[in-house]
Design a protein around this motif. Sequence first.
Motif, PDB file in Angstrom:
ATOM      1  N   PRO A 142       2.104   7.857  -7.437  1.00  0.00           N
ATOM      2  CA  PRO A 142       1.838   9.122  -8.158  1.00  0.00           C
ATOM      3  C   PRO A 142       2.755  10.263  -7.736  1.00  0.00           C
ATOM      4  N   LYS A 143       3.031  10.369  -6.427  1.00  0.00           N
ATOM      5  CA  LYS A 143       3.914  11.440  -5.966  1.00  0.00           C
ATOM      6  C   LYS A 143       5.344  11.226  -6.448  1.00  0.00           C
ATOM      7  N   ILE A 144       5.783   9.969  -6.444  1.00  0.00           N
ATOM      8  CA  ILE A 144       7.130   9.669  -6.932  1.00  0.00           C
ATOM      9  C   ILE A 144       7.248  10.013  -8.410  1.00  0.00           C
ATOM     10  N   LEU A 145       6.203   9.712  -9.177  1.00  0.00           N
ATOM     11  CA  LEU A 145       6.228  10.026 -10.605  1.00  0.00           C
ATOM     12  C   LEU A 145       6.346  11.526 -10.837  1.00  0.00           C
ATOM     13  N   ARG A 146       5.562  12.307 -10.117  1.00  0.00           N
ATOM     14  CA  ARG A 146       5.664  13.771 -10.273  1.00  0.00           C
ATOM     15  C   ARG A 146       7.018  14.284  -9.810  1.00  0.00           C
ATOM     16  N   PHE A 147       7.538  13.696  -8.743  1.00  0.00           N
ATOM     17  CA  PHE A 147       8.839  14.118  -8.245  1.00  0.00           C
ATOM     18  C   PHE A 147       9.945  13.779  -9.252  1.00  0.00           C
TER      19      PHE A 147
ATOM     20  N   ASP B 104       3.578   7.089   6.374  1.00  0.00           N
ATOM     21  CA  ASP B 104       2.843   7.655   7.510  1.00  0.00           C
ATOM     22  C   ASP B 104       1.344   7.732   7.217  1.00  0.00           C
ATOM     23  N   THR B 105       0.998   8.024   5.971  1.00  0.00           N
ATOM     24  CA  THR B 105      -0.411   8.076   5.610  1.00  0.00           C
ATOM     25  C   THR B 105      -1.062   6.709   5.737  1.00  0.00           C
ATOM     26  N   ILE B 106      -0.372   5.675   5.287  1.00  0.00           N
ATOM     27  CA  ILE B 106      -0.919   4.320   5.388  1.00  0.00           C
ATOM     28  C   ILE B 106      -1.054   3.912   6.854  1.00  0.00           C
ATOM     29  N   LYS B 107      -0.099   4.265   7.684  1.00  0.00           N
ATOM     30  CA  LYS B 107      -0.224   3.952   9.106  1.00  0.00           C
ATOM     31  C   LYS B 107      -1.416   4.674   9.724  1.00  0.00           C
ATOM     32  N   ALA B 108      -1.643   5.909   9.292  1.00  0.00           N
ATOM     33  CA  ALA B 108      -2.821   6.634   9.793  1.00  0.00           C
ATOM     34  C   ALA B 108      -4.106   5.974   9.318  1.00  0.00           C
ATOM     35  N   TYR B 109      -4.107   5.457   8.113  1.00  0.00           N
ATOM     36  CA  TYR B 109      -5.276   4.739   7.622  1.00  0.00           C
ATOM     37  C   TYR B 109      -5.569   3.514   8.477  1.00  0.00           C
ATOM     38  N   TYR B 110      -4.522   2.769   8.830  1.00  0.00           N
ATOM     39  CA  TYR B 110      -4.719   1.581   9.655  1.00  0.00           C
ATOM     40  C   TYR B 110      -5.241   1.949  11.050  1.00  0.00           C
ATOM     41  N   LYS B 111      -4.897   3.139  11.502  1.00  0.00           N
ATOM     42  CA  LYS B 111      -5.327   3.558  12.834  1.00  0.00           C
ATOM     43  C   LYS B 111      -6.732   4.147  12.816  1.00  0.00           C
ATOM     44  N   ASP B 112      -7.017   5.027  11.852  1.00  0.00           N
ATOM     45  CA  ASP B 112      -8.284   5.746  11.836  1.00  0.00           C
ATOM     46  C   ASP B 112      -9.280   5.216  10.814  1.00  0.00           C
ATOM     47  N   GLY B 113      -8.822   4.375   9.890  1.00  0.00           N
ATOM     48  CA  GLY B 113      -9.720   3.852   8.879  1.00  0.00           C
ATOM     49  C   GLY B 113      -9.356   4.345   7.490  1.00  0.00           C
ATOM     50  N   PHE B 114      -9.606   3.503   6.497  1.00  0.00           N
ATOM     51  CA  PHE B 114      -9.292   3.839   5.115  1.00  0.00           C
ATOM     52  C   PHE B 114     -10.437   4.632   4.489  1.00  0.00           C
ATOM     53  N   PRO B 115     -10.142   5.531   3.563  1.00  0.00           N
ATOM     54  CA  PRO B 115     -11.212   6.216   2.833  1.00  0.00           C
ATOM     55  C   PRO B 115     -12.049   5.214   2.054  1.00  0.00           C
ATOM     56  N   THR B 116     -13.335   5.415   2.023  1.00  0.00           N
ATOM     57  CA  THR B 116     -14.235   4.477   1.374  1.00  0.00           C
ATOM     58  C   THR B 116     -14.911   5.129   0.180  1.00  0.00           C
TER      59      THR B 116
ATOM     60  N   ALA C  12      11.763  11.314   1.609  1.00  0.00           N
ATOM     61  CA  ALA C  12      10.685  11.966   2.357  1.00  0.00           C
ATOM     62  C   ALA C  12       9.328  11.703   1.719  1.00  0.00           C
ATOM     63  N   VAL C  13       9.273  11.654   0.390  1.00  0.00           N
ATOM     64  CA  VAL C  13       8.010  11.361  -0.289  1.00  0.00           C
ATOM     65  C   VAL C  13       7.513   9.970   0.082  1.00  0.00           C
ATOM     66  N   ILE C  14       8.414   9.004   0.100  1.00  0.00           N
ATOM     67  CA  ILE C  14       8.023   7.635   0.460  1.00  0.00           C
ATOM     68  C   ILE C  14       7.618   7.563   1.928  1.00  0.00           C
ATOM     69  N   MET C  15       8.339   8.237   2.809  1.00  0.00           N
ATOM     70  CA  MET C  15       7.992   8.212   4.229  1.00  0.00           C
ATOM     71  C   MET C  15       6.645   8.877   4.487  1.00  0.00           C
ATOM     72  N   ASP C  16       6.339   9.909   3.712  1.00  0.00           N
ATOM     73  CA  ASP C  16       5.038  10.552   3.860  1.00  0.00           C
ATOM     74  C   ASP C  16       3.916   9.583   3.493  1.00  0.00           C
ATOM     75  N   ALA C  17       4.109   8.828   2.427  1.00  0.00           N
ATOM     76  CA  ALA C  17       3.112   7.820   2.064  1.00  0.00           C
ATOM     77  C   ALA C  17       3.014   6.741   3.129  1.00  0.00           C
TER      78      ALA C  17
ATOM     79  N   LEU D 118       0.820  -1.212   0.000  1.00  0.00           N
ATOM     80  CA  LEU D 118       0.000   0.000   0.000  1.00  0.00           C
ATOM     81  C   LEU D 118       0.852   1.259   0.000  1.00  0.00           C
ATOM     82  N   THR D 119       2.013   1.204   0.669  1.00  0.00           N
ATOM     83  CA  THR D 119       2.910   2.366   0.657  1.00  0.00           C
ATOM     84  C   THR D 119       3.421   2.644  -0.746  1.00  0.00           C
ATOM     85  N   LEU D 120       3.829   1.600  -1.459  1.00  0.00           N
ATOM     86  CA  LEU D 120       4.285   1.786  -2.841  1.00  0.00           C
ATOM     87  C   LEU D 120       3.159   2.289  -3.733  1.00  0.00           C
TER      88      LEU D 120
END
Length: 652
Positions: A478-483, A574-586, A567-572, A471-473
């Motif tokens: 998309p962010k890696i591609l733009r970067f 952290d986002t996935i970890k937040a999803y696991y904690k608070d829930g994934f967008p549906t 940093a771009v990968i770490m940001d992704a 899920l992190t990859l």
Amino acid sequence: MQNYGSGAAAPAAAAPAVKRRTDSYEAAQHHPQSPETDEEYVNTRILRRQAQLQSTPVVPVVPMPTAHSVEGHEEQPEFPGPAGSSSSSFQEERMRRKLQFYFMNPIEKWQAKRKFPYKFVVQIVKIFLVTMQLCLFAHSRYNHINYTGDNRFAFSHLFLRGWDSSREVESYPPAVGPFALYLKSEFFDTVQYAVDGYGNVSRSIGPYDYPTKNNRMPPLNLCLQNYREGTIFGFNESYIFDPHIDEVCEALPPNVTTIGVQNYLRQRGVEVNFASLVSAQLTFKIKTVNFKANGGPLSAPDCFRFDISILFNNRDHDGQMLLSLDAEATRLKCQGATDFISEANFDSMLRSVLNIFVLLTCALSFALCTRALWRAYLLRCTTVNFFRSHFDKELSFDGRLEFVNFWYIMIIFNDILLIIGSALKEQIEGRYMVVDQWDTCSLFLGIGNLLVWFGVLRYLGFFKTYNVVILTLKKAAPKILRFLIAALLIYAGFVFCGWLILGPYHMKFRSLATTSECLFALINGDDMFATFATLSSKATWLWWFCQIYLYSFISLYIYVVLSLFIAVIMDAYDTIKAYYKDGFPTTDLKAFVGTRTAEDISSGVFMTDLDDFDQTNFADVVRSICCCGNCGSNQEPPQANSGYTSLSSIMK
């Protein structure tokens, strides 16, 4: 979470999202299919669930801010509608169970419906078979490439005048200069040396013979490419030049070994004008047999024909005629008196059996994955029509995309590659092909095996620990591609600048490709000192420019660009970890499907026939293809649209 209750279901509308429970197995199995009984069945469940909700305190779930702060999604709107009938509620429940079963992994499908995971087993078997096939082919290909390379070195010693063993070792930086000719006499001496060596090929250690039936020396072929007019008068800076290139070929018979190449060309009226000479090529052929000492006792010998060409390259006209030898190997089908006492036929049979098993396994995998994609397409059409008829809305693009399984698409692609590669491998090992297809076969098998192992990630994604990486990859892609687009623009500027300015004075910047390779190596910290040390000190300004150029590039990319990339990968992450904690967008589709628990899966409710959407004839298939995009547009409006009325009856 979005409220999917209808306007008439007040208790369900007031209750926020809570964990859902499916029907009990007994209710799913024993209720009759008549409309009257369906209505009684659904009404009984709704009344029972409302009584439970009134007696049991419900803790509301706070809406997740993550969907707003991270993803930027807006809360999806409600879908109000008039109170639905009990039959429509039953249809919603049945549709929900279909979708829940579709989104289960193979283990959950086995627990829910005792459905054997055919695709999973086929992929596991394919991994072992394909890897075994690749290992055997890689060993054979290594022996083949090693054999042809060693013969090329032997031909260089036999037919190239002045060849030295130090040129056989590829070192960096090169230990010796280019292999070239500098005198006119050296050209004729080199051609004469090759002709004499070909005439005395029987004295070589290698078992080389001529490609004639009586093993007599055939003529060699010498081709000269010249400018149509090329005369230089250097003393007064004048010339006569016609850029059109003409080619003249002469056959050198065996008697050239006695009269000499230069005299024979003079007799034939061929004059070698080195001022207009572009290139010359001497070609001849040799046959041999390889006993394959490294192939094992089960490997039969191979018969080869080597097409040898000696190239004299004078295109630059810089006083240096580059000399090179190439030997293209073609494996022939051995015939005539052959006597090989071994179990070679047994070895060939085992390899053929393995190739056939790989072909059958890949064909089965291709059929199963194609069938799964087709069934997903049919279910998507059914879901689209269901949303139109029951909720009077279109299924969102993200919801439609949920039915596209890109893992299956990748598996189908690698199945095609492996089928083509296995067919080529069978023809190579069965000696059905005369042309050399080793590289083509290795390309198909190598990429196919790479994608097969990538496909294992799909099954590792069923476990939370490994799914975080996937899920992190996926999130960071998309962010890696733009970067990378922005980073490549800067990188391209450094490449073109270094190639233009440093190319004539630095061996690592001689071409655009080598310049890019050098800069990429510097990003990874490779060979930095050699890059600084090998710069020519012809001019002071050039030395200073090289220092500024290399220091600025290394500092920018190592300390800035790479850090931002991480940093771009770490940001992704952290986002996935937040999803696991608070829930994934549906999406609207997943919100309708809801969640499932182990109790739901093992309750037996999925034992009923949920695959009625697959029972289609050819006319239904054609209609679904033509009408999935706009089906329902010409339909009559439904008599009564219901909201998600049955959701309240299956929540606890």
